[in-house]
Structures are given as structure tokens and as C-alpha cells.
Design a protein around this motif. Structure first.
Motif, PDB file in Angstrom:
ATOM      1  N   TRP A  36       0.841  -1.191   0.000  1.00  0.00           N
ATOM      2  CA  TRP A  36       0.000   0.000   0.000  1.00  0.00           C
ATOM      3  C   TRP A  36       0.872   1.235   0.000  1.00  0.00           C
ATOM      4  N   SER A  37       0.597   2.141  -0.918  1.00  0.00           N
ATOM      5  CA  SER A  37       1.489   3.291  -1.115  1.00  0.00           C
ATOM      6  C   SER A  37       1.087   4.524  -0.342  1.00  0.00           C
ATOM      7  N   GLY A  38      -0.098   4.532   0.215  1.00  0.00           N
ATOM      8  CA  GLY A  38      -0.527   5.701   0.951  1.00  0.00           C
ATOM      9  C   GLY A  38      -0.948   6.838   0.053  1.00  0.00           C
ATOM     10  N   ASP A  39      -1.526   6.504  -1.111  1.00  0.00           N
ATOM     11  CA  ASP A  39      -2.006   7.552  -2.016  1.00  0.00           C
ATOM     12  C   ASP A  39      -2.995   8.462  -1.311  1.00  0.00           C
ATOM     13  N   ASN A  40      -3.823   7.872  -0.495  1.00  0.00           N
ATOM     14  CA  ASN A  40      -4.796   8.647   0.272  1.00  0.00           C
ATOM     15  C   ASN A  40      -4.172   8.917   1.636  1.00  0.00           C
ATOM     16  N   LEU A  41      -3.589  10.077   1.791  1.00  0.00           N
ATOM     17  CA  LEU A  41      -2.834  10.381   3.007  1.00  0.00           C
ATOM     18  C   LEU A  41      -3.713  10.517   4.239  1.00  0.00           C
ATOM     19  N   SER A  42      -5.031  10.598   4.030  1.00  0.00           N
ATOM     20  CA  SER A  42      -5.919  10.757   5.177  1.00  0.00           C
ATOM     21  C   SER A  42      -6.220   9.435   5.878  1.00  0.00           C
ATOM     22  N   SER A  43      -5.826   8.331   5.289  1.00  0.00           N
ATOM     23  CA  SER A  43      -6.109   7.051   5.940  1.00  0.00           C
ATOM     24  C   SER A  43      -4.826   6.249   6.125  1.00  0.00           C
ATOM     25  N   SER A  44      -4.778   5.503   7.215  1.00  0.00           N
ATOM     26  CA  SER A  44      -3.635   4.656   7.513  1.00  0.00           C
ATOM     27  C   SER A  44      -3.814   3.319   6.806  1.00  0.00           C
ATOM     28  N   PRO A  45      -2.777   2.500   6.746  1.00  0.00           N
ATOM     29  CA  PRO A  45      -2.941   1.165   6.164  1.00  0.00           C
ATOM     30  C   PRO A  45      -4.031   0.342   6.867  1.00  0.00           C
ATOM     31  N   THR A  46      -4.169   0.482   8.180  1.00  0.00           N
ATOM     32  CA  THR A  46      -5.203  -0.251   8.915  1.00  0.00           C
ATOM     33  C   THR A  46      -6.590   0.221   8.494  1.00  0.00           C
ATOM     34  N   GLU A  47      -6.758   1.543   8.359  1.00  0.00           N
ATOM     35  CA  GLU A  47      -8.049   2.073   7.915  1.00  0.00           C
ATOM     36  C   GLU A  47      -8.347   1.631   6.492  1.00  0.00           C
ATOM     37  N   ARG A  48      -7.339   1.657   5.636  1.00  0.00           N
ATOM     38  CA  ARG A  48      -7.524   1.235   4.244  1.00  0.00           C
ATOM     39  C   ARG A  48      -7.885  -0.243   4.194  1.00  0.00           C
ATOM     40  N   LYS A  49      -7.223  -1.055   5.014  1.00  0.00           N
ATOM     41  CA  LYS A  49      -7.544  -2.485   5.040  1.00  0.00           C
ATOM     42  C   LYS A  49      -8.989  -2.693   5.478  1.00  0.00           C
ATOM     43  N   SER A  50      -9.435  -1.944   6.485  1.00  0.00           N
ATOM     44  CA  SER A  50     -10.825  -2.059   6.937  1.00  0.00           C
ATOM     45  C   SER A  50     -11.796  -1.691   5.822  1.00  0.00           C
ATOM     46  N   GLU A  51     -11.465  -0.644   5.051  1.00  0.00           N
ATOM     47  CA  GLU A  51     -12.306  -0.255   3.918  1.00  0.00           C
ATOM     48  C   GLU A  51     -12.364  -1.360   2.868  1.00  0.00           C
ATOM     49  N   LEU A  52     -11.206  -1.947   2.557  1.00  0.00           N
ATOM     50  CA  LEU A  52     -11.159  -3.012   1.554  1.00  0.00           C
ATOM     51  C   LEU A  52     -11.916  -4.252   2.032  1.00  0.00           C
ATOM     52  N   LEU A  53     -11.770  -4.586   3.318  1.00  0.00           N
ATOM     53  CA  LEU A  53     -12.494  -5.735   3.859  1.00  0.00           C
ATOM     54  C   LEU A  53     -14.000  -5.477   3.870  1.00  0.00           C
ATOM     55  N   ARG A  54     -14.379  -4.257   4.129  1.00  0.00           N
ATOM     56  CA  ARG A  54     -15.805  -3.906   4.105  1.00  0.00           C
ATOM     57  C   ARG A  54     -16.371  -4.111   2.697  1.00  0.00           C
ATOM     58  N   SER A  55     -15.632  -3.678   1.683  1.00  0.00           N
ATOM     59  CA  SER A  55     -16.050  -3.889   0.292  1.00  0.00           C
ATOM     60  C   SER A  55     -16.129  -5.375  -0.034  1.00  0.00           C
ATOM     61  N   LEU A  56     -15.138  -6.122   0.434  1.00  0.00           N
ATOM     62  CA  LEU A  56     -15.125  -7.568   0.202  1.00  0.00           C
ATOM     63  C   LEU A  56     -16.328  -8.229   0.870  1.00  0.00           C
ATOM     64  N   TYR A  57     -16.633  -7.802   2.095  1.00  0.00           N
ATOM     65  CA  TYR A  57     -17.798  -8.352   2.799  1.00  0.00           C
ATOM     66  C   TYR A  57     -19.085  -8.065   2.027  1.00  0.00           C
ATOM     67  N   GLU A  58     -19.232  -6.835   1.572  1.00  0.00           N
ATOM     68  CA  GLU A  58     -20.449  -6.481   0.842  1.00  0.00           C
ATOM     69  C   GLU A  58     -20.592  -7.297  -0.435  1.00  0.00           C
ATOM     70  N   GLU A  59     -19.467  -7.668  -1.041  1.00  0.00           N
ATOM     71  CA  GLU A  59     -19.500  -8.488  -2.244  1.00  0.00           C
ATOM     72  C   GLU A  59     -19.899  -9.942  -1.933  1.00  0.00           C
ATOM     73  N   TYR A  60     -19.475 -10.455  -0.778  1.00  0.00           N
ATOM     74  CA  TYR A  60     -19.698 -11.866  -0.440  1.00  0.00           C
ATOM     75  C   TYR A  60     -20.585 -12.059   0.790  1.00  0.00           C
ATOM     76  N   SER A  61     -21.411 -11.077   1.120  1.00  0.00           N
ATOM     77  CA  SER A  61     -22.244 -11.179   2.324  1.00  0.00           C
ATOM     78  C   SER A  61     -23.257 -12.317   2.267  1.00  0.00           C
ATOM     79  N   THR A  62     -23.512 -12.858   1.093  1.00  0.00           N
ATOM     80  CA  THR A  62     -24.446 -13.987   0.977  1.00  0.00           C
ATOM     81  C   THR A  62     -23.764 -15.321   1.235  1.00  0.00           C
ATOM     82  N   SER A  63     -22.468 -15.301   1.411  1.00  0.00           N
ATOM     83  CA  SER A  63     -21.730 -16.535   1.697  1.00  0.00           C
ATOM     84  C   SER A  63     -21.605 -16.741   3.199  1.00  0.00           C
TER      85      SER A  63
END
Length: 156
Positions: A46-73
Motif C-alpha cells: 500500500w502506497s498511501g495515495d490517500n494520506l488521510s487514511s492509515s494502512p489499517t483504515e484502508r484495510k478495513s475499507e477493503l475488507l468492508r467492500s469484500l464483505y459487501e460483495e460476499y455477504s451472501t456466503s
């Protein structure tokens, strides 16, 4: 950490891609592999393109997107267990998602882990942190973190 253009990082991500192609998209191995891929990206690439979020925050955002994609599983609970909940908005979302999963998938093998995470989110807590050493006559900064507490008093 790798630069996102590093050939080693590209090779590792290619391995993740081949593993993801190998598994059914709603299976436990697929979801666990995708969680590990996101962990690798946020921890090492992770390169930190979005300086307002930390890697942990970015990971939480990505996991949230992943959950929304697979919430039926049924295995979407594994995604919820990988989310770090530091932010109050993430905690609120995570609690709702866990309640949904517990209701939708009562036989999920890690439901007790989800229940424990939900209890941790809903637990009342007050945390006070301060420096262990300070110079005489200098200001000391206290950090107070409060969760699920309506009111209280602090005497110093």
C-alpha cells in the motif's frame, strides 16, 4: 515494504491471483486467500495515495467492500473477523454486520468468535494513557478513550 512496482510484489500478487482462480468464489479457501491478499497489499505494498487514511483504515475499507460483495456466503464471517475496529463508524458497521451474519448463518463454524467480537465492540470501556516519565513543571498530555459510556467523571 515493497514498492508497488517491485517485481517481487508483482510475483506474490500473481500467486494470490492464481490461488483465487483455483477456488470457487464463495468458498472458505477463496475468501481466506482474498483476506490474505488484502493483508499483504495493505501491510507491504500500500502506497498511501490517500494520506488521510492509515494502512489499517484502508484495510478495513477493503475488507468492508469484500464483505459487501460476499455477504451472501456463510464464510463472509471470516471477513468480519479480519476487520480491525478502531474507528467508531467501522465499529458500528461491524456490529450490524456481525448481527446479520449470526442470524443468517447460525451454523457458521466461527460464530462464537463473532459473538466474542460483538461483545468486545459493545463492552463499556474507559482508557486513560499518559507518559510514564515527565519533567518537573512541564505539561503532561493525557489521552482519554471512551466507548459505550454515556457519562462519567475523571478526577486528577
Amino acid at each position: 515494504p515493497f514498492n508497488r512496482f517491485d517485481p517481487t510484489a508483482s510475483r506474490i500478487l500473481d500467486i494470490y491471483a492464481s490461488l483465487l482462480r483455483f477456488h470457487d468464489s464463495v468458498s472458505a479457501p477463496f475468501i481466506i486467500t482474498d483476506i490474505n491478499r488484502l493483508d499483504f497489499i495493505t501491510s507491504h505494498v500500500w502506497s498511501g495515495d490517500n494520506l488521510s487514511s492509515s494502512p489499517t483504515e484502508r484495510k478495513s475499507e477493503l475488507l468492508r467492500s469484500l464483505y459487501e460483495e460476499y455477504s451472501t456466503s456463510e464464510y463472509s464471517g471470516d471477513i468480519l473477523l479480519a476487520v480491525s475496529c478502531n474507528d467508531s463508524e467501522i465499529k458500528k458497521w461491524l456490529a450490524e454486520a456481525i448481527r446479520h451474519n449470526l442470524k443468517a448463518f447460525p451454523a457458521f463454524r466461527r460464530n462464537n468468535n463473532l459473538k466474542n467480537t460483538l461483545s468486545e465492540i459493545e463492552m463499556q470501556g474507559i482508557e486513560l494513557s499518559y507518559p510514564t516519565v515527565s519533567a518537573p513543571d512541564s505539561e503532561v498530555t493525557f489521552r482519554l478513550s471512551v466507548s459505550n459510556v454515556k457519562s462519567g467523571k475523571l478526577y486528577i
